[in-house]
Design a protein around this motif. Structure first.
Motif, PDB file in Angstrom:
ATOM      1  N   LYS A 176      43.912  34.188  27.204  1.00  0.00           N
ATOM      2  CA  LYS A 176      42.488  34.079  27.454  1.00  0.00           C
ATOM      3  C   LYS A 176      42.153  34.608  28.847  1.00  0.00           C
ATOM      4  N   GLY A 177      41.190  35.528  28.898  1.00  0.00           N
ATOM      5  CA  GLY A 177      40.785  36.074  30.182  1.00  0.00           C
ATOM      6  C   GLY A 177      41.737  37.136  30.683  1.00  0.00           C
ATOM      7  N   GLU A 178      41.535  37.533  31.921  1.00  0.00           N
ATOM      8  CA  GLU A 178      42.365  38.557  32.532  1.00  0.00           C
ATOM      9  C   GLU A 178      43.754  38.011  32.849  1.00  0.00           C
ATOM     10  N   PRO A 179      44.808  38.826  32.700  1.00  0.00           N
ATOM     11  CA  PRO A 179      46.152  38.382  33.097  1.00  0.00           C
ATOM     12  C   PRO A 179      46.172  38.052  34.587  1.00  0.00           C
ATOM     13  N   GLU A 180      46.962  37.069  34.950  1.00  0.00           N
ATOM     14  CA  GLU A 180      47.006  36.640  36.346  1.00  0.00           C
ATOM     15  C   GLU A 180      48.418  36.197  36.704  1.00  0.00           C
TER      16      GLU A 180
ATOM     17  N   TRP B  29      42.846  24.785  38.083  1.00  0.00           N
ATOM     18  CA  TRP B  29      42.031  24.225  36.996  1.00  0.00           C
ATOM     19  C   TRP B  29      40.549  24.562  37.186  1.00  0.00           C
ATOM     20  N   LYS B  30      40.071  24.429  38.420  1.00  0.00           N
ATOM     21  CA  LYS B  30      38.664  24.725  38.678  1.00  0.00           C
ATOM     22  C   LYS B  30      38.399  26.230  38.688  1.00  0.00           C
ATOM     23  N   ARG B  31      39.337  26.991  39.242  1.00  0.00           N
ATOM     24  CA  ARG B  31      39.101  28.423  39.388  1.00  0.00           C
ATOM     25  C   ARG B  31      39.230  29.174  38.070  1.00  0.00           C
ATOM     26  N   ARG B  32      40.251  28.861  37.299  1.00  0.00           N
ATOM     27  CA  ARG B  32      40.517  29.627  36.080  1.00  0.00           C
ATOM     28  C   ARG B  32      39.878  28.993  34.836  1.00  0.00           C
ATOM     29  N   PHE B  33      39.797  27.663  34.820  1.00  0.00           N
ATOM     30  CA  PHE B  33      39.294  26.976  33.630  1.00  0.00           C
ATOM     31  C   PHE B  33      37.970  26.264  33.874  1.00  0.00           C
ATOM     32  N   SER B  34      37.327  26.552  35.030  1.00  0.00           N
ATOM     33  CA  SER B  34      35.996  26.017  35.348  1.00  0.00           C
ATOM     34  C   SER B  34      35.956  24.495  35.327  1.00  0.00           C
TER      35      SER B  34
END
Length: 397
Positions: A180-184, A230-235
């Motif tokens: 999910k989302g951009e690879p990181e 958690w906050k940055r990637r999963f809001s």
């Protein structure tokens, strides 16, 4: 009496200050006129009676100041006047004001910065449960332990209740998160399953590792996220607990999220940013990998660091003699707090002393400047005192 009524009354009180000052002046003039009439009735002329009445009544400014002392808002209004006067002085002498502000800012900024370091490293205890019971255990000069040694030390120790550890051989960005989302690229840290319970750190969302979530091949089936990730990637969405993400082409379950107050890097690995935590299994396979664990423990009730140090020295010799096929073992015990800031304590103390001396120099310079300005204002202060300014008011100015 309702709060709205009290607020309305206070507002009317503040808005009516000018009227109250005018009424006070009128009342004082009425007293002087009455006294003048009484003196004239005694045979004085009007000029003599008014002069005598003024002398008997006293300085009008001082009398008005004493009368206003009974008002609730006097100290506030005086403070506002003093602030306005200070601002006018600063604008009139901008060079002095700028120089004083820069000197004070330099001293205060340095003091606050160093005090923050002293508070974090020397004054404030470690952010764990009963931190004075936590001990750091190093393996001679090599620091890390072999898994088999850790298991034997824990099984035989009578002073340390439990041992936990982490694998310090972590590379930055060693975990590739895809899906999910951009690879990181994330940095993962492998810890034993009892790592967080031993510290007294509980996930504020989800749960800790379970025994079944790490199999014998060393691959963790679940992860714990840091609060920042958690906050940055999963809001900050709590619904992600129990869902799956892909790390290094492996599907792993998000078991929980650690509290924002937990900072692994500050205590165990300064300068390292950790994003996810994975379970490190204590198995024969990981034992063959060599010295892979940095460990700490929690003392049993009544046990001391000195007793644990003596016990682990004896256990090291005993276990090394029984398992010559393993790596060298020389367990050394010290308080965890000493491990965290022991080497920094002398340097921080010297720095704090240096900044304290700088702050004293700043205060001395500002005091000399203020004394010089006060000497130049002697005539002004004398005039203010003659007009009725009180001692406390002059000191504030």
């Amino acid at each position: 009496m309702s709060r709205s009524f009290r607020m309305t009354r206070r507002l009317r009180y503040w808005l009516g200050r000018e009227d109250r000052n005018a009424q006070l002046q009128t009342e004082m003039r009425h007293h002087i006129d009455s006294l003048t009439q009484d003196l004239m009735a005694g045979g004085m002329t009007e000029a003599e009676a008014r002069a005598a009445a003024n002398r008997k009544f006293g300085n009008l400014a001082i009398q008005a100041e004493d009368s206003r002392a009974a008002w609730i808002s006097r100290w506030i209004s005086d403070g506002v006047q003093d602030v306005r006067y200070t601002i006018r002085n600063l604008r009139r002498d901008a060079g002095f004001a700028t120089f004083a502000i820069l000197i004070a800012g330099l001293g205060i900024g340095a003091s606050v910065t160093v005090f923050s370091m002293v508070n974090a490293l020397l004054l404030r205890p470690l952010p764990f449960q009963d931190p004075e019971r936590l001990v750091w255990i190093s393996n001679g000069d090599f620091v890390n332990f072999q898994v088999g040694h850790v298991q034997d030390l824990q099984a035989r120790s009578r002073t340390v209740r439990e041992l936990a550890g982490y694998n310090p051989f972590t590379g930055a960005g060693d975990q590739l998160m895809t899906g999910k989302g951009e690879p990181e690229r994330l940095t993962g840290m492998q810890v034993t399953r009892n790592f967080f319970p031993l510290l007294g750190v509980r996930p504020f969302a989800g749960s800790n590792f379970e025994a079944r979530e790490a199999n014998g091949d060393g691959k963790s089936g679940s992860v714990l996220l840091t609060c920042d990730l958690w906050k940055r990637r999963f809001s900050g969405n709590p619904a992600v607990i129990g869902s799956y993400i892909t790390l290094n082409q492996r599907s792993v379950r998000i078991a929980g999220v650690l509290p924002a107050s937990f900072d692994f890097a500050t205590v165990f690995s300064p300068g390292t940013r950790i994003d996810v935590f994975l379970a490190f299994p204590l198995t024969e396979r990981t034992n063959r990998q060599g010295n892979t664990l940095s460990i700490f423990g929690r003392l049993r009730p009544g046990a001391t660091v000195a007793a644990a140090r003596s016990e682990f020295t004896a256990l090291s010799k005993e276990i090394a003699r029984q398992h010559p096929e393993r790596n060298e073992l020389e367990a050394r015990v010290s308080p965890l707090e000493t491990r965290v800031n022991g080497s920094l304590r002398p340097a921080v103390f010297v720095l704090a002393c240096a900044v304290a001396v700088v702050m004293l120099i700043v205060c001395a310079n500002l005091s000399n400047l203020q004394l010089a300005r006060t000497a130049a204002r002697q005539k002004e202060i004398a005039v203010r005192a003659a007009l009725g300014a009180g001692r406390h008011r002059l000191v504030r100015q």
